[in-house]
Design a protein around this motif. Structure first.
Motif, PDB file in Angstrom:
ATOM      1  N   THR A 160     -15.768   4.316   1.670  1.00 44.90           N
ATOM      2  CA  THR A 160     -14.288   4.504   2.230  1.00 44.90           C
ATOM      3  C   THR A 160     -13.718   3.057   2.398  1.00 44.90           C
ATOM      4  N   HIS A 161     -12.653   2.810   2.501  1.00 43.93           N
ATOM      5  CA  HIS A 161     -11.749   1.777   2.973  1.00 43.93           C
ATOM      6  C   HIS A 161     -12.328   1.201   4.119  1.00 43.93           C
TER       7      HIS A 161
ATOM      8  N   ASP B  59      -7.900   0.296  -5.106  1.00 42.61           N
ATOM      9  CA  ASP B  59      -8.214   1.686  -5.682  1.00 42.61           C
ATOM     10  C   ASP B  59      -7.646   2.026  -6.966  1.00 42.61           C
TER      11      ASP B  59
ATOM     12  N   LYS C  23      -4.507   4.307  -2.527  1.00 42.17           N
ATOM     13  CA  LYS C  23      -3.809   3.871  -1.408  1.00 42.17           C
ATOM     14  C   LYS C  23      -3.486   2.313  -1.890  1.00 42.17           C
ATOM     15  N   ASP C  24      -4.150   1.294  -2.538  1.00 42.46           N
ATOM     16  CA  ASP C  24      -3.982   0.093  -2.398  1.00 42.46           C
ATOM     17  C   ASP C  24      -4.366  -0.244  -4.056  1.00 42.46           C
TER      18      ASP C  24
ATOM     19  N   ASP D  54       0.634  -1.230  -0.110  1.00 39.34           N
ATOM     20  CA  ASP D  54       0.131  -0.020   0.070  1.00 39.34           C
ATOM     21  C   ASP D  54       0.904   1.174  -0.098  1.00 39.34           C
ATOM     22  N   ASN D  55       0.108   2.304  -0.465  1.00 37.89           N
ATOM     23  CA  ASN D  55       0.872   3.640  -0.407  1.00 37.89           C
ATOM     24  C   ASN D  55       0.406   4.312   0.866  1.00 37.89           C
ATOM     25  N   ASP D  56       0.758   3.924   1.841  1.00 35.52           N
ATOM     26  CA  ASP D  56       0.736   4.482   3.126  1.00 35.52           C
ATOM     27  C   ASP D  56       1.909   4.304   3.919  1.00 35.52           C
ATOM     28  N   ASN D  57       2.103   4.923   5.211  1.00 35.87           N
ATOM     29  CA  ASN D  57       3.280   4.554   5.915  1.00 35.87           C
ATOM     30  C   ASN D  57       3.621   3.364   6.312  1.00 35.87           C
ATOM     31  N   THR D  58       2.573   2.490   6.707  1.00 36.31           N
ATOM     32  CA  THR D  58       2.917   0.892   6.931  1.00 36.31           C
ATOM     33  C   THR D  58       3.292   0.232   5.629  1.00 36.31           C
TER      34      THR D  58
ATOM     35  N   ARG E  22       4.616   1.319   3.081  1.00 34.46           N
ATOM     36  CA  ARG E  22       6.183   1.815   2.508  1.00 34.46           C
ATOM     37  C   ARG E  22       7.043   1.407   3.523  1.00 34.46           C
TER      38      ARG E  22
END
Length: 329
Positions: A321-322, A308, A304-305, A273-277, A279
């Motif tokens: 939303t997710h 998406d 985000k994923d 995913d394109n989030d902090n976790t 990455r």
């Protein structure tokens, strides 16, 4: 009822016995007046205190609060709000101070017993849910036909099944088709996460956080005229949390098991995913595996994923939303 007691080390054998006590058995033995059978059902119960807390097939879920579990220990801590020590004492009927430490017996590497939710007579609701998330219809039907996806009979959850090399189910992720419910089936072995394997030898593997993302990528490949059946697609059953020092982290067990069984693998494509976790997990896997494998960081170019990205690619509007749709690991 939260406990302020100092840390206490509990005998592993005692703790394991406690964790095996399911909620229905506990209520029948210790709180029979709090156990109510739901009318019109054969094996669904609730509690007199909370009619939205439903118990069925070895698990429970508190619908009004949005969480659940399997064991009586979970119930005592999450619903009754007992501290861990008090909950263990209740289930053992013995104060920790009275326990005599025992020498733990050597652990046996015994396979977990997977308790799959009962199957619904059809898979209509799950098919509609996945198709609504952009997943290719024929791909859904193929997975339903081989038993890697089905609809549960109790709450009509989508169940994503992971099998071992012999085709035996060893893992199952239950995900709500509405809301954010997610729970692995009791006895799930994360070494055998949801995956679609290549129909011929392949030297690479594509990694995803969730089953939905894996299916989304397979759909994308089909849309691009590529053969997804020629690729190894592996879900990590959720993202693990790397340690502060990335080099001290461990490889997700689903991945390490797959790599050990497939020594021909040379390249890993990371579609996290394109989030902090996501990455941070990507960075950790690079550190841990770059000496032995070619690592290709390939996050979704949009959103985000991967789901998406697929919805954007297909031009499907995202109306939920997710959290509302509930991502499947």
């Amino acid at each position: 009822m939260r406990s302020n007691r100092p840390y206490v080390q509990i005998d592993p054998d005692v703790l394991e016995r406690v964790r095996q006590i399911d909620l229905l058995s506990y209520l029948r033995a210790y709180e029979p007046s709090n156990l109510v059978k739901v009318k019109g059902t054969t094996n669904v119960y609730c509690t007199a205190e909370h009619d939205s807390l439903k118990i069925s097939n070895g698990k429970w879920y508190w619908w009004s609060r949005g969480f659940g579990g399997y064991s009586a220990l979970d119930y005592l801590m999450k619903v009754k709000e007992y501290g861990f020590v008090e909950a263990v004492e209740i289930l053992t009927g013995q104060a920790l101070a009275d326990w005599k430490p025992s020498i733990p017996a050597p652990k046996k590497d015994e396979p977990k017993v997977l308790l799959l939710p009962p199957k619904n007579k059809d898979c209509d609701r799950v098919t509609e849910y996945l198709f609504g998330r952009g997943i290719d219809y024929s791909l859904i039907q193929e997975c339903v036909a081989d038993g890697t996806i089905y609809e549960s009979a109790d709450y009509h959850n989508a169940v994503f099944v992971g099998k071992d090399k012999d085709g035996t189910p060893r893992y199952a992720a239950c995900r709500g088709t509405m809301g954010s419910f997610r729970l692995d089936a009791s006895g799930s072995d994360k070494r055998y996460s949801f995956r679609l394997l290549a129909d011929k030898p392949a030297s690479s593997v594509h990694l995803f956080e969730a089953a939905i993302d894996l299916l989304s990528y397979a759909t994308y490949l089909k849309c691009e005229g590529k053969d997804y059946k020629g690729e190894n697609l592996l879900s990590l059953s959720g993202v693990y949390q790397p340690k502060k020092e990335l080099k001290d982290s461990t490889i997700p067990i689903a991945l390490s098991t797959f790599l050990k069984a497939n020594p021909q693998i040379k390249t890993l494509y990371l579609h996290l995913d394109n989030d902090n976790t996501g990455r941070r997990c990507t960075a950790a896997l690079k550190v841990l595996l770059q000496k032995d494998y070619e690592i290709v960081d390939a996050p979704p170019p949009v959103g985000k994923d991967v789901n998406d990205f697929l919805l954007s690619y297909l031009g499907i509007g995202q109306q939920k939303t997710h959290r509302e749709r509930g991502d499947a690991r």
